[in-house]
Write a protein that holds these residues in place. Structure first.
Motif, PDB file in Angstrom:
ATOM      1  N   SER A  38     -25.706  -9.342 -19.614  1.00 27.92           N
ATOM      2  CA  SER A  38     -24.723  -8.230 -18.944  1.00 27.92           C
ATOM      3  C   SER A  38     -25.538  -7.682 -17.689  1.00 27.92           C
ATOM      4  CB  SER A  38     -25.040  -7.067 -19.878  1.00 27.92           C
ATOM      5  OG  SER A  38     -26.332  -6.573 -20.102  1.00 27.92           O
ATOM      6  N   ARG A  39     -26.729  -8.048 -17.369  1.00 28.98           N
ATOM      7  CA  ARG A  39     -27.261  -7.681 -15.930  1.00 28.98           C
ATOM      8  C   ARG A  39     -28.614  -8.601 -15.683  1.00 28.98           C
ATOM      9  NH1 ARG A  39     -30.540  -1.902 -17.123  1.00 28.98           N
ATOM     10  NH2 ARG A  39     -31.564  -2.470 -18.673  1.00 28.98           N
ATOM     11  N   GLY A  40     -29.300  -8.362 -14.691  1.00 28.32           N
ATOM     12  CA  GLY A  40     -30.486  -9.023 -14.545  1.00 28.32           C
ATOM     13  C   GLY A  40     -30.600 -10.554 -14.492  1.00 28.32           C
TER      14      GLY A  40
ATOM     15  N   ARG B  76     -27.222 -12.162 -15.754  1.00 27.26           N
ATOM     16  CA  ARG B  76     -26.157 -11.984 -14.780  1.00 27.26           C
ATOM     17  C   ARG B  76     -26.334 -13.125 -13.702  1.00 27.26           C
ATOM     18  NH1 ARG B  76     -24.545  -6.560 -12.068  1.00 27.26           N
ATOM     19  NH2 ARG B  76     -23.532  -6.211 -14.179  1.00 27.26           N
ATOM     20  N   ALA B  77     -27.588 -13.420 -13.215  1.00 27.11           N
ATOM     21  CA  ALA B  77     -27.823 -14.491 -12.267  1.00 27.11           C
ATOM     22  C   ALA B  77     -27.507 -15.589 -12.827  1.00 27.11           C
ATOM     23  CB  ALA B  77     -29.140 -14.242 -11.766  1.00 27.11           C
ATOM     24  N   LEU B  78     -27.784 -15.791 -14.059  1.00 22.92           N
ATOM     25  CA  LEU B  78     -27.474 -17.202 -14.898  1.00 22.92           C
ATOM     26  C   LEU B  78     -25.998 -17.467 -14.909  1.00 22.92           C
ATOM     27  CD1 LEU B  78     -30.149 -16.864 -17.609  1.00 22.92           C
ATOM     28  CD2 LEU B  78     -30.316 -18.895 -16.068  1.00 22.92           C
ATOM     29  N   ALA B  79     -25.442 -16.751 -15.339  1.00 15.99           N
ATOM     30  CA  ALA B  79     -23.931 -16.742 -15.442  1.00 15.99           C
ATOM     31  C   ALA B  79     -23.260 -17.039 -14.082  1.00 15.99           C
ATOM     32  CB  ALA B  79     -23.186 -15.645 -16.139  1.00 15.99           C
ATOM     33  N   GLN B  80     -23.702 -16.121 -13.189  1.00 16.78           N
ATOM     34  CA  GLN B  80     -23.218 -16.577 -11.662  1.00 16.78           C
ATOM     35  C   GLN B  80     -23.727 -17.940 -11.151  1.00 16.78           C
ATOM     36  OE1 GLN B  80     -25.043 -13.211  -9.714  1.00 16.78           O
ATOM     37  NE2 GLN B  80     -23.397 -11.877  -9.955  1.00 16.78           N
ATOM     38  N   ALA B  81     -24.615 -18.486 -11.477  1.00 16.09           N
ATOM     39  CA  ALA B  81     -25.280 -19.870 -11.000  1.00 16.09           C
ATOM     40  C   ALA B  81     -24.164 -20.900 -11.693  1.00 16.09           C
ATOM     41  CB  ALA B  81     -26.627 -19.830 -11.552  1.00 16.09           C
ATOM     42  N   PHE B  82     -24.020 -20.840 -13.098  1.00 18.15           N
ATOM     43  CA  PHE B  82     -23.234 -21.904 -13.592  1.00 18.15           C
ATOM     44  C   PHE B  82     -21.841 -21.682 -13.235  1.00 18.15           C
ATOM     45  CE2 PHE B  82     -26.654 -21.828 -16.768  1.00 18.15           C
ATOM     46  CZ  PHE B  82     -26.812 -23.303 -16.930  1.00 18.15           C
ATOM     47  N   ALA B  83     -21.233 -20.510 -13.072  1.00 21.06           N
ATOM     48  CA  ALA B  83     -19.885 -20.431 -12.620  1.00 21.06           C
ATOM     49  C   ALA B  83     -19.855 -21.035 -11.244  1.00 21.06           C
ATOM     50  CB  ALA B  83     -19.694 -18.760 -12.565  1.00 21.06           C
ATOM     51  N   ARG B  84     -20.653 -20.620 -10.202  1.00 18.23           N
ATOM     52  CA  ARG B  84     -20.654 -21.288  -8.819  1.00 18.23           C
ATOM     53  C   ARG B  84     -20.744 -22.946  -8.963  1.00 18.23           C
ATOM     54  NH1 ARG B  84     -24.467 -17.000  -7.627  1.00 18.23           N
ATOM     55  NH2 ARG B  84     -26.211 -18.392  -7.752  1.00 18.23           N
TER      56      ARG B  84
ATOM     57  N   THR C 284     -25.697  -4.507 -26.038  1.00 19.60           N
ATOM     58  CA  THR C 284     -25.569  -3.055 -25.939  1.00 19.60           C
ATOM     59  C   THR C 284     -24.879  -2.638 -24.721  1.00 19.60           C
ATOM     60  OG1 THR C 284     -27.846  -2.906 -25.225  1.00 19.60           O
ATOM     61  CG2 THR C 284     -27.337  -2.843 -27.453  1.00 19.60           C
ATOM     62  N   ARG C 285     -24.514  -3.389 -23.576  1.00 21.91           N
ATOM     63  CA  ARG C 285     -24.173  -2.941 -22.257  1.00 21.91           C
ATOM     64  C   ARG C 285     -22.794  -3.265 -21.967  1.00 21.91           C
ATOM     65  NH1 ARG C 285     -29.650  -3.546 -21.876  1.00 21.91           N
ATOM     66  NH2 ARG C 285     -30.872  -1.676 -21.398  1.00 21.91           N
ATOM     67  N   PRO C 286     -21.715  -3.188 -22.523  1.00 24.21           N
ATOM     68  CA  PRO C 286     -20.448  -3.658 -22.384  1.00 24.21           C
ATOM     69  C   PRO C 286     -19.655  -3.469 -20.964  1.00 24.21           C
ATOM     70  CG  PRO C 286     -20.015  -1.912 -23.884  1.00 24.21           C
ATOM     71  CD  PRO C 286     -21.638  -2.217 -23.864  1.00 24.21           C
ATOM     72  N   GLU C 287     -20.202  -2.226 -20.463  1.00 20.57           N
ATOM     73  CA  GLU C 287     -19.560  -2.084 -18.952  1.00 20.57           C
ATOM     74  C   GLU C 287     -20.356  -3.137 -17.932  1.00 20.57           C
ATOM     75  OE1 GLU C 287     -17.062  -0.313 -17.991  1.00 20.57           O
ATOM     76  OE2 GLU C 287     -16.700   0.368 -20.194  1.00 20.57           O
ATOM     77  N   ALA C 288     -21.742  -3.166 -18.216  1.00 30.57           N
ATOM     78  CA  ALA C 288     -22.589  -3.813 -17.336  1.00 30.57           C
ATOM     79  C   ALA C 288     -22.054  -5.439 -17.593  1.00 30.57           C
ATOM     80  CB  ALA C 288     -23.846  -3.826 -17.332  1.00 30.57           C
ATOM     81  N   ALA C 289     -21.803  -5.868 -18.797  1.00 32.03           N
ATOM     82  CA  ALA C 289     -21.200  -7.284 -18.824  1.00 32.03           C
ATOM     83  C   ALA C 289     -19.894  -7.541 -18.264  1.00 32.03           C
ATOM     84  CB  ALA C 289     -21.025  -7.491 -20.403  1.00 32.03           C
ATOM     85  N   ARG C 290     -18.978  -6.420 -18.334  1.00 37.24           N
ATOM     86  CA  ARG C 290     -17.702  -6.821 -17.807  1.00 37.24           C
ATOM     87  C   ARG C 290     -17.788  -6.997 -16.078  1.00 37.24           C
ATOM     88  NH1 ARG C 290     -15.493  -3.779 -22.245  1.00 37.24           N
ATOM     89  NH2 ARG C 290     -16.456  -1.639 -21.706  1.00 37.24           N
TER      90      ARG C 290
ATOM     91  N   THR D  30     -20.622  -8.170 -14.905  1.00 34.38           N
ATOM     92  CA  THR D  30     -20.844  -9.471 -14.630  1.00 34.38           C
ATOM     93  C   THR D  30     -19.755 -10.642 -14.847  1.00 34.38           C
ATOM     94  OG1 THR D  30     -23.145  -9.271 -15.502  1.00 34.38           O
ATOM     95  CG2 THR D  30     -22.162 -11.528 -15.732  1.00 34.38           C
ATOM     96  N   LEU D  31     -18.681 -10.250 -15.628  1.00 31.98           N
ATOM     97  CA  LEU D  31     -17.396 -11.107 -15.799  1.00 31.98           C
ATOM     98  C   LEU D  31     -16.847 -11.389 -14.589  1.00 31.98           C
ATOM     99  CD1 LEU D  31     -15.956 -12.968 -17.931  1.00 31.98           C
ATOM    100  CD2 LEU D  31     -14.846 -10.726 -18.195  1.00 31.98           C
ATOM    101  N   ALA D  32     -16.533  -9.894 -13.882  1.00 31.57           N
ATOM    102  CA  ALA D  32     -15.679  -9.820 -12.674  1.00 31.57           C
ATOM    103  C   ALA D  32     -16.453 -10.499 -11.542  1.00 31.57           C
ATOM    104  CB  ALA D  32     -15.641  -8.191 -12.510  1.00 31.57           C
ATOM    105  N   SER D  33     -17.691 -10.661 -11.675  1.00 32.17           N
ATOM    106  CA  SER D  33     -18.493 -11.301 -10.343  1.00 32.17           C
ATOM    107  C   SER D  33     -18.444 -12.662 -10.510  1.00 32.17           C
ATOM    108  CB  SER D  33     -19.758 -10.743 -10.561  1.00 32.17           C
ATOM    109  OG  SER D  33     -20.730 -11.695 -11.436  1.00 32.17           O
ATOM    110  N   LEU D  34     -17.943 -13.347 -11.430  1.00 33.31           N
ATOM    111  CA  LEU D  34     -17.917 -14.824 -11.491  1.00 33.31           C
ATOM    112  C   LEU D  34     -16.822 -15.399 -10.789  1.00 33.31           C
ATOM    113  CD1 LEU D  34     -19.094 -15.140 -15.243  1.00 33.31           C
ATOM    114  CD2 LEU D  34     -20.429 -14.758 -13.183  1.00 33.31           C
ATOM    115  N   PRO D  35     -17.169 -16.392  -9.993  1.00 37.91           N
ATOM    116  CA  PRO D  35     -16.028 -17.301  -9.256  1.00 37.91           C
ATOM    117  C   PRO D  35     -15.561 -18.104 -10.454  1.00 37.91           C
ATOM    118  CG  PRO D  35     -18.263 -18.239  -8.642  1.00 37.91           C
ATOM    119  CD  PRO D  35     -18.627 -16.744  -9.407  1.00 37.91           C
TER     120      PRO D  35
END
Length: 262
Positions: free
Chosen positions: A23-25, A28-36, A47-53, A55-60
């Protein structure tokens, strides 16, 4: 089980990746690295659905998915893997990043708080990692073309965590778990490794990096700084790659020479 010659090559991109605690931290950096990298990512949150959303929106790219689960519950951990496999049509890579880290110094913590902290850390940090690994490995084995599991451990497993002893202990156990799985899963072309980061900068610890405390933390490394989450994520991306099979079983220190072990 197919022979080594019959196993298709493990892909360098276009993989199906489950990142726990994304969801963050660092997650989030891991998810973005794999998406890139061109992979499709299942973004897990506890426990942080808003932050996770966010993260999801930030993924290419396309095909990413958001999934919630309480990893302290074995049933929910198993369901998370099943849901990720269904949404992504399989799992090639699991990154065990989810963890709790609440302070519980032994000299200033009541016994009730102490036992609760240990139970929570063991349930999420160790058992959650074990359950996700088991379920993801089963799907990798069924698919028959190998896979990668990377655990996010900690420098604290080696140097100690006086205010967070259950965190340090469970991260040491995660390192040991990863090495056991590396041996057990190698015949199935599944490589398992762990990273042991030192201090890295996220919004959760921003307050600790201010003032004299921040200077002391940065001074732990001869580089005079702490890591960025992207530096940890880049190492995890490599350990998840086809080139890193021979690194299976390793615990990779990522602490800027702030702690050297023999």
């Amino acid at each position: 089980m197919p022979s080594e010659a019959e196993v298709p090559p493990f892909p360098a991109t276009g993989r199906r990746v489950l990142v726990s605690g994304a969801s963050r931290g660092l997650g989030r950096a891991l998810a973005q690295a794999f998406a890139r990298n061109g992979d499709r990512v299942a973004v897990h949150y506890g426990t942080r659905p808003e932050a996770a959303r966010e993260t999801l929106a930030s993924l290419p790219g396309e095909g990413h998915v958001l999934l919630g689960a309480d990893l302290a519950d074995p049933g929910q951990a198993a369901r998370l893997v099943a849901d990720a496999a269904a949404a992504l049509d399989g799992i090639d890579v699991l990154v065990n990043n989810a963890a709790v880290n609440t302070p519980h110094p032994p000299a200033g913590t009541s016994f009730a708080e102490w036992t609760a902290a240990w139970q929570q850390h063991i349930a999420v940090n160790l058992l959650g990692t074990a359950h996700l690994s088991h379920q993801a490995a089963q799907r990798m084995i069924e698919r028959g073309r190998g896979g990668r599991i990377v655990n996010i451990g900690s420098r604290g497993a080696f140097r100690g965590e006086p205010d967070h002893p259950a965190y340090g202990a469970t991260k040491a156990a995660v390192h040991a778990l990863g090495q056991s799985l590396a041996v057990a899963l190698a015949p199935h072309a599944i490589a398992v490794a762990s990273v042991a980061p030192g201090f890295f900068e996220t919004e959760r610890v921003a307050h600790r990096l201010a003032g004299a405390q921040g200077e002391a933390i940065r001074g732990q490394s001869p580089y005079g700084r702490v890591a960025q989450p992207t530096e940890i994520a880049d190492a995890v991306l490599w350990l998840s790659s086809p080139a890193a099979q021979w690194a299976s079983g390793t615990v990779l220190d990522l602490n800027g020479a702030s702690y050297l072990r023999t």
